[in-house]
Structure formats: structure tokens, C-alpha cells
Write a protein that holds these residues in place. Structure first.
Motif, PDB file in Angstrom:
ATOM      1  N   LEU A  98       0.454  -1.236  -0.127  1.00 30.96           N
ATOM      2  CA  LEU A  98      -0.290   0.002   0.214  1.00 30.96           C
ATOM      3  C   LEU A  98       1.445   1.463  -0.084  1.00 30.96           C
ATOM      4  CD1 LEU A  98      -2.709  -0.758   3.025  1.00 30.96           C
ATOM      5  CD2 LEU A  98      -3.101  -0.839  -0.002  1.00 30.96           C
ATOM      6  N   GLY A  99       0.198   2.909  -0.950  1.00 33.54           N
ATOM      7  CA  GLY A  99       1.238   3.617  -0.496  1.00 33.54           C
ATOM      8  C   GLY A  99      -0.169   4.634  -0.082  1.00 33.54           C
ATOM      9  N   ILE A 100       0.659   5.894  -0.640  1.00 32.92           N
ATOM     10  CA  ILE A 100      -0.263   6.845  -0.711  1.00 32.92           C
ATOM     11  C   ILE A 100      -0.148   7.514  -1.248  1.00 32.92           C
ATOM     12  CG2 ILE A 100      -0.274   6.889   2.458  1.00 32.92           C
ATOM     13  CD1 ILE A 100       1.373   9.522   2.324  1.00 32.92           C
ATOM     14  N   GLU A 101      -1.007   8.348  -1.503  1.00 34.69           N
ATOM     15  CA  GLU A 101      -1.425   9.179  -2.637  1.00 34.69           C
ATOM     16  C   GLU A 101      -0.601  11.029  -2.244  1.00 34.69           C
ATOM     17  OE1 GLU A 101      -4.678   9.656  -4.906  1.00 34.69           O
ATOM     18  OE2 GLU A 101      -4.953   7.291  -4.460  1.00 34.69           O
ATOM     19  N   THR A 102      -0.481  11.882  -2.527  1.00 40.34           N
ATOM     20  CA  THR A 102      -0.377  12.991  -2.326  1.00 40.34           C
ATOM     21  C   THR A 102      -1.306  14.142  -2.756  1.00 40.34           C
ATOM     22  OG1 THR A 102       2.521  12.789  -3.199  1.00 40.34           O
ATOM     23  CG2 THR A 102       1.178  15.415  -2.606  1.00 40.34           C
ATOM     24  N   LEU A 103      -1.901  14.386  -2.361  1.00 44.21           N
ATOM     25  CA  LEU A 103      -3.205  15.194  -2.322  1.00 44.21           C
ATOM     26  C   LEU A 103      -3.217  16.508  -2.426  1.00 44.21           C
ATOM     27  CD1 LEU A 103      -5.257  12.696  -0.994  1.00 44.21           C
ATOM     28  CD2 LEU A 103      -5.057  12.043  -2.934  1.00 44.21           C
ATOM     29  N   PRO A 104      -3.807  17.374  -2.755  1.00 44.19           N
ATOM     30  CA  PRO A 104      -3.767  18.609  -3.250  1.00 44.19           C
ATOM     31  C   PRO A 104      -4.247  19.441  -1.671  1.00 44.19           C
ATOM     32  CG  PRO A 104      -5.089  18.153  -5.337  1.00 44.19           C
ATOM     33  CD  PRO A 104      -4.129  16.336  -4.061  1.00 44.19           C
ATOM     34  N   GLN A 144      -4.898  13.300   6.052  1.00 41.78           N
ATOM     35  CA  GLN A 144      -3.918  14.022   7.077  1.00 41.78           C
ATOM     36  C   GLN A 144      -2.599  14.014   8.094  1.00 41.78           C
ATOM     37  OE1 GLN A 144      -5.133  18.292   6.739  1.00 41.78           O
ATOM     38  NE2 GLN A 144      -3.837  18.955   5.429  1.00 41.78           N
ATOM     39  N   GLN A 145      -4.052  12.986   9.304  1.00 39.13           N
ATOM     40  CA  GLN A 145      -3.253  12.244  10.166  1.00 39.13           C
ATOM     41  C   GLN A 145      -2.576  11.024   9.645  1.00 39.13           C
ATOM     42  OE1 GLN A 145      -6.494  10.602  12.758  1.00 39.13           O
ATOM     43  NE2 GLN A 145      -5.179  10.982  14.689  1.00 39.13           N
ATOM     44  N   GLN A 146      -3.214  10.382   9.074  1.00 47.08           N
ATOM     45  CA  GLN A 146      -2.617   8.482   8.607  1.00 47.08           C
ATOM     46  C   GLN A 146      -1.194   9.002   8.045  1.00 47.08           C
ATOM     47  OE1 GLN A 146      -3.525   6.185  10.494  1.00 47.08           O
ATOM     48  NE2 GLN A 146      -5.449   7.437  11.428  1.00 47.08           N
ATOM     49  N   SER A 147      -1.385  10.190   7.481  1.00 49.52           N
ATOM     50  CA  SER A 147      -0.173  10.231   6.334  1.00 49.52           C
ATOM     51  C   SER A 147       0.943  10.573   7.475  1.00 49.52           C
ATOM     52  CB  SER A 147      -0.311  11.707   5.757  1.00 49.52           C
ATOM     53  OG  SER A 147       0.178  11.581   4.853  1.00 49.52           O
ATOM     54  N   ASP A 148       0.619  11.706   8.661  1.00 47.10           N
ATOM     55  CA  ASP A 148       1.932  12.342   8.528  1.00 47.10           C
ATOM     56  C   ASP A 148       2.731  10.673   9.812  1.00 47.10           C
ATOM     57  OD1 ASP A 148       2.327  14.315   7.904  1.00 47.10           O
ATOM     58  OD2 ASP A 148       0.281  15.600   9.712  1.00 47.10           O
ATOM     59  N   LEU A 149       1.412   9.839  10.221  1.00 47.94           N
ATOM     60  CA  LEU A 149       1.971   9.016  11.476  1.00 47.94           C
ATOM     61  C   LEU A 149       2.646   7.592  10.612  1.00 47.94           C
ATOM     62  CD1 LEU A 149      -1.372   8.344  13.309  1.00 47.94           C
ATOM     63  CD2 LEU A 149       0.780   9.298  14.629  1.00 47.94           C
ATOM     64  N   ILE A 150       2.171   7.905   9.287  1.00 50.05           N
ATOM     65  CA  ILE A 150       2.944   6.668   8.487  1.00 50.05           C
ATOM     66  C   ILE A 150       4.344   7.244   7.993  1.00 50.05           C
ATOM     67  CG2 ILE A 150       3.347   5.778   6.170  1.00 50.05           C
ATOM     68  CD1 ILE A 150       0.185   5.887   5.689  1.00 50.05           C
ATOM     69  N   LEU A 161      10.302  -2.758  18.032  1.00 52.01           N
ATOM     70  CA  LEU A 161      10.454  -2.723  16.141  1.00 52.01           C
ATOM     71  C   LEU A 161       9.004  -2.950  15.970  1.00 52.01           C
ATOM     72  CD1 LEU A 161      12.005  -2.011  13.585  1.00 52.01           C
ATOM     73  CD2 LEU A 161      12.613  -4.646  13.890  1.00 52.01           C
ATOM     74  N   LEU A 162       9.203  -4.387  16.217  1.00 51.53           N
ATOM     75  CA  LEU A 162       7.433  -4.947  16.163  1.00 51.53           C
ATOM     76  C   LEU A 162       6.053  -4.090  15.992  1.00 51.53           C
ATOM     77  CD1 LEU A 162       5.836  -7.816  15.469  1.00 51.53           C
ATOM     78  CD2 LEU A 162       5.482  -7.949  18.406  1.00 51.53           C
ATOM     79  N   LYS A 163       6.059  -3.092  17.576  1.00 56.14           N
ATOM     80  CA  LYS A 163       5.049  -2.745  17.307  1.00 56.14           C
ATOM     81  C   LYS A 163       5.172  -1.138  16.089  1.00 56.14           C
ATOM     82  CE  LYS A 163       5.216   1.366  20.285  1.00 56.14           C
ATOM     83  NZ  LYS A 163       5.461   2.092  21.849  1.00 56.14           N
ATOM     84  N   TYR A 164       6.188  -1.085  15.678  1.00 56.32           N
ATOM     85  CA  TYR A 164       6.031   0.424  15.278  1.00 56.32           C
ATOM     86  C   TYR A 164       5.329  -0.568  13.412  1.00 56.32           C
ATOM     87  CZ  TYR A 164       7.891   3.619  18.014  1.00 56.32           C
ATOM     88  OH  TYR A 164       7.977   4.998  19.132  1.00 56.32           O
ATOM     89  N   GLU A 165       6.102  -1.539  13.405  1.00 55.38           N
ATOM     90  CA  GLU A 165       5.471  -2.052  12.393  1.00 55.38           C
ATOM     91  C   GLU A 165       4.475  -2.774  11.683  1.00 55.38           C
ATOM     92  OE1 GLU A 165       8.222  -5.649  12.114  1.00 55.38           O
ATOM     93  OE2 GLU A 165       9.842  -4.563  10.965  1.00 55.38           O
ATOM     94  N   LYS A 166       3.968  -2.679  13.340  1.00 54.77           N
ATOM     95  CA  LYS A 166       1.722  -3.354  12.981  1.00 54.77           C
ATOM     96  C   LYS A 166       1.250  -1.801  12.908  1.00 54.77           C
ATOM     97  CE  LYS A 166       1.404  -7.460  16.181  1.00 54.77           C
ATOM     98  NZ  LYS A 166       1.467  -8.320  16.611  1.00 54.77           N
ATOM     99  N   MET A 167       1.935  -1.097  14.004  1.00 54.30           N
ATOM    100  CA  MET A 167       1.233   0.858  13.998  1.00 54.30           C
ATOM    101  C   MET A 167       1.121   1.038  12.428  1.00 54.30           C
ATOM    102  SD  MET A 167       2.264   2.039  17.356  1.00 54.30           S
ATOM    103  CE  MET A 167       1.129   3.797  17.851  1.00 54.30           C
ATOM    104  N   LYS A 168       2.300   0.863  11.610  1.00 56.41           N
ATOM    105  CA  LYS A 168       2.504   1.371  10.389  1.00 56.41           C
ATOM    106  C   LYS A 168       1.712   1.047   9.453  1.00 56.41           C
ATOM    107  CE  LYS A 168       5.916  -0.430   7.708  1.00 56.41           C
ATOM    108  NZ  LYS A 168       7.596  -0.237   7.086  1.00 56.41           N
ATOM    109  N   ALA A 169       1.734  -0.223   9.337  1.00 57.63           N
ATOM    110  CA  ALA A 169       0.693  -1.081   8.987  1.00 57.63           C
ATOM    111  C   ALA A 169      -0.810  -1.026   8.926  1.00 57.63           C
ATOM    112  CB  ALA A 169       0.399  -2.735   9.323  1.00 57.63           C
ATOM    113  N   THR A 170      -1.120  -0.212  10.204  1.00 58.81           N
ATOM    114  CA  THR A 170      -2.332  -0.140   9.948  1.00 58.81           C
ATOM    115  C   THR A 170      -3.273   1.119  10.280  1.00 58.81           C
ATOM    116  OG1 THR A 170      -2.792  -1.530  12.431  1.00 58.81           O
ATOM    117  CG2 THR A 170      -4.167   0.432  12.301  1.00 58.81           C
ATOM    118  N   ALA A 171      -1.956   2.313  10.170  1.00 52.75           N
ATOM    119  CA  ALA A 171      -2.142   3.524   9.793  1.00 52.75           C
ATOM    120  C   ALA A 171      -2.318   3.454   7.803  1.00 52.75           C
ATOM    121  CB  ALA A 171      -0.893   4.218   9.850  1.00 52.75           C
ATOM    122  N   GLN A 172      -1.682   2.302   7.160  1.00 54.48           N
ATOM    123  CA  GLN A 172      -1.854   2.754   5.775  1.00 54.48           C
ATOM    124  C   GLN A 172      -2.551   1.837   5.604  1.00 54.48           C
ATOM    125  OE1 GLN A 172       1.003  -0.507   5.116  1.00 54.48           O
ATOM    126  NE2 GLN A 172       2.935   1.065   4.423  1.00 54.48           N
TER     127      GLN A 172
END
Length: 410
Positions: free
Chosen positions: A214-220, A337-343, A381-392
């Protein structure tokens, strides 16, 4: 700075070209097979059938009468009567009724479009958790593999008197926790698959293809906000209902005007046997014209008032829906915006945690000390990897919600 962060995330997380095609395919399947959406379309088709019903003339009336006691006339006794009558509503009534029905049918079609867009959002909300689950299972399995290697190392150091039994027990406790977590994640897959497959109206055990990344788009800024109140089918449906109510008001007014009727009577006359007269036994033909007299005005006034109140009600509903769309957009935009910053944060934290873990593990390998800190950093490290997947996943769910609010076409 924010654009740089977005570029970093896109590089690290990959793109979503493959995902878009896959999810679009599921959208097409759902549009064709979802029973709730099909019911909405049937409702629209049924509404279309109202147009010819209300825009057609009423059926003519045919009557027959037989004289039990014939009525004597100069040319003979009347024996039977046939009557045919056709009523006509006031000029323009049928057209107004047809317009009202057509507008209501079009409003139902717009409701169908809104239901389809809402279904797409529901599908996205059911699809992305499957990606999250797969990523969590992968991360947890990697964690188990690492902990097993840690356990082997801790055992070896204990046997060589370079470590303690406490280190072995610590990693064993964490290993059991990880194995239990993985088992729970495996059990979670079936209800998620069932929920998604049922939106497609297919067997709950059908395989669902999940994208690789999964990626994110740069939205105007204010992305698609200009279309928020202009193209939304729910607002279009309310506009059409307002117009349909205006047409109903015209119908109600015209129904309070006289109706015209034309008819024809045909009377069968028997021949006289007691006298010879001209036109003896000649049947009678009588054209007729009738007019209804709508003197009981209260029902017509009430019908007009009903249509006016419906217009006011739909106008208020439209204003309320527009307010909800505006407030909903602002909240969803904040969440994007929140999820983008968290990712971006979790990507950076993951990289730094990996570096810290490598340093700690190197120190432990040399000294045999601070194994607890190694385990703690591994769990961090495990926590951050899971949180990244959840934020995506949350990012794409709220993006799908934004697509629904702005009535994105697929």
C-alpha cells in the motif's frame, strides 16, 4: 517538508497501481451481484412503470341496461340501452402526473447511484483490514522466527556461562505470547473474508486477492471539495424530489378543476304492432357530454398543501445533508492528513529501531549482557511495524470515505 516526507513514504511503501485494478474488479462484481444494490435498481425500474400508469387516460365505462317493463315511445317500446363514456381530466393534468412520476423515478436512480457509491466504500472498509491482517501475520511470524533465534543464542550463552537462565526464560515467555497472537490472527481471517465475500454475494470461502503493498497519494489541499455539493447523487435525488413535489402541486391544483366526459347512448327500440308510424322500431342514438363538479374543495386544498409541505421538507433535508457532507469532509480530510503523518513517523521509527536493535544485539553478542534491552527493542520494532500497517489501512479507508463523500466515479 511535507512533500519530501510523502516522497520518502512512496519510495518505502511502493505504489498502488496493482491494488487499484484489483479493487476495481471487485467493485464491478459487487455492482452486478450485491442484492441490496440490485434491490435499489429494481426500485428505480418499478418507479419507471408509474409513468405510463399516471399519464394515461382513465378507462372508458361501458354499461348495459335492460328494460324489464319496456318504456313505450311513439316509435315503439324501448327494450335495452347501451352506454359508453370516456372521462377526460383537465387540460395538462396527465402531463403533470407523468412529469411527477418521471422525476420521482429519476430521484430513485440517483438514490441507486448513491447506494452503489456507499457499497464501494463498504467494500474498501472490508477489504483493507484483510491487508492489515496479512501484514500483522507476516510481522508476527517474523517476530517468532527472530525470537526463536534469540532463544537459541540465549541457550548457547547460558551453556557457555556467558548468559543467564533468566534470559532464556524471558525469550521463551515472549515466544509463547507471539505464537498465541499469531493463532488469534489466523482465527480472525475467516470472519473478515466472510464479510467481504458477502458484499459480493458469493460463497464465504472464496479466495480474495490482496495487493502486495500500500502507498499513499500526494493530495492537493481541499482535494475534490469543489464537487462535494455539486455532484453528490443524494443531493441530486433531493433536488429531483423537490421538482417532483412541485409537479404534484400542479397535479393537485388541476385535479380540483372540472373533468369533462363524452359518451354515447344506444337504445334498442321494438316495433309497434298496433299502429303503422314512420320510423317504426327505429333504434335511438344519443351523444352525451358530462362535467364533474368539484364542489368539495377541502381535499383538493389539502392535496396542494401536502405537496407544498413535501417541497419544504425535501429542501430542509437537502440543507441538512449538505451540512453533514461539509462537516464529514473536514473530518475525513483531517484523518487523511493524520494518517499520512503517522505513516511517515512509523517509517522513520521503524528504521531507527532496526538500527538500535542491531547495535544492541551486537553489544549482547560481545558481552552477553542487557539481553532484556534487546528483547524490549525487538518488541518496540514489532509495535512500529504493526502500527505502520494499521496507519496505511486507515489511510486508504478514510480515502475511500472521501471518495464516497465527493461522489467519485469509477
Amino acid at each position: 517538508m511535507k512533500s519530501v516526507v510523502n516522497i520518502i513514504i512512496l519510495v518505502l511503501l511502493g505504489n498502488t497501481v496493482g491494488y487499484a485494478q484489483t479493487l476495481d474488479d471487485y467493485f464491478k462484481i459487487a455492482a452486478e451481484h450485491n442484492p441490496g444494490l440490485q434491490a435499489k435498481y429494481k426500485d428505480f425500474e418499478a418507479a419507471l412503470q408509474r409513468v405510463p400508469q399516471v399519464s394515461s387516460l382513465p378507462d372508458p365505462t361501458f354499461s348495459f341496461g335492460y328494460f324489464i317493463s319496456p318504456v313505450e315511445t311513439r316509435v315503439g317500446p324501448q327494450q335495452a340501452r347501451f352506454s359508453l363514456t370516456q372521462m377526460f381530466p383537465w387540460f395538462g393534468t396527465l402531463k403533470a402526473q407523468g412529469d411527477a412520476a418521471a422525476l420521482m423515478a429519476e430521484a430513485k436512480y440517483q438514490s441507486f447511484v448513491d447506494a452503489r457509491n456507499r457499497l464501494y466504500y463498504q467494500m474498501a472498509a472490508a477489504y483493507y483490514p484483510l491487508y492489515e491482517l496479512r501484514e500483522w501475520k507476516r510481522i508476527e511470524q517474523e517476530n517468532i522466527d527472530i525470537l526463536q533465534s534469540f532463544k537459541t543464542i540465549a541457550n548457547a550463552k547460558f551453556e557457555n556461562s556467558n548468559g543467564t537462565m533468566v534470559d532464556v526464560l524471558r525469550v521463551d515467555i515472549m515466544l509463547k505470547d507471539a505464537q498465541t497472537s499469531l493463532g488469534i490472527l489466523n482465527n480472525k481471517e475467516k470472519p473478515l473474508l466472510t464479510g467481504f465475500n458477502k458484499l459480493l454475494n458469493r460463497d464465504e470461502d472464496n479466495q480474495v486477492l490482496i495487493m502486495d503493498s500500500l502507498g499513499i497519494e500526494t493530495l492537493p489541499d481541499h482535494f475534490r471539495k469543489d464537487s462535494l455539493l455539486t455532484n453528490h447523487p443524494a443531493l441530486n435525488a433531493l433536488d429531483l424530489r423537490i421538482k417532483a413535489s412541485e409537479a404534484r402541486e400542479e397535479v393537485a391544483y388541476k385535479q380540483g378543476l372540472p373533468r369533462l366526459g363524452v359518451g354515447l347512448d344506444y337504445v334498442m327500440v321494438g316495433e309497434r304492432t298496433d299502429a303503422d308510424v314512420s320510423d317504426n322500431g327505429r333504434n335511438a342514438l344519443m351523444p352525451m357530454v358530462s362535467v364533474s363538479i368539484p364542489i368539495f374543495r377541502s381535499k383538493y386544498r389539502a392535496s396542494v398543501k401536502e405537496a407544498q409541505l413535501m417541497q419544504e421538507g425535501y429542501t430542509l433535508q437537502k440543507q441538512e445533508y449538505a451540512n453533514n457532507l461539509t462537516s464529514g469532509y473536514e473530518m475525513v480530510w483531517f484523518q487523511i492528513q493524520q494518517q499520512s503523518d503517522l505513516i511517515a513517523l512509523y517509517v522513520q521509527q521503524t528504521l531507527e529501531s532496526e538500527q538500535a536493535l542491531n547495535l544492541l544485539f551486537s553489544a549482547y553478542a560481545n558481552s552477553g549482557q542487557e539481553f532484556e534491552e534487546v528483547l524490549r527493542m525487538q518488541q518496540q520494532l514489532l509495535k512500529y511495524e504493526k502500527m505502520k500497517a494499521t496507519a496505511q489501512v486507515q489511510y486508504h479507508i478514510v480515502l475511500a470515505q472521501l471518495n464516497y463523500l465527493t461522489a467519485k466515479t469509477y
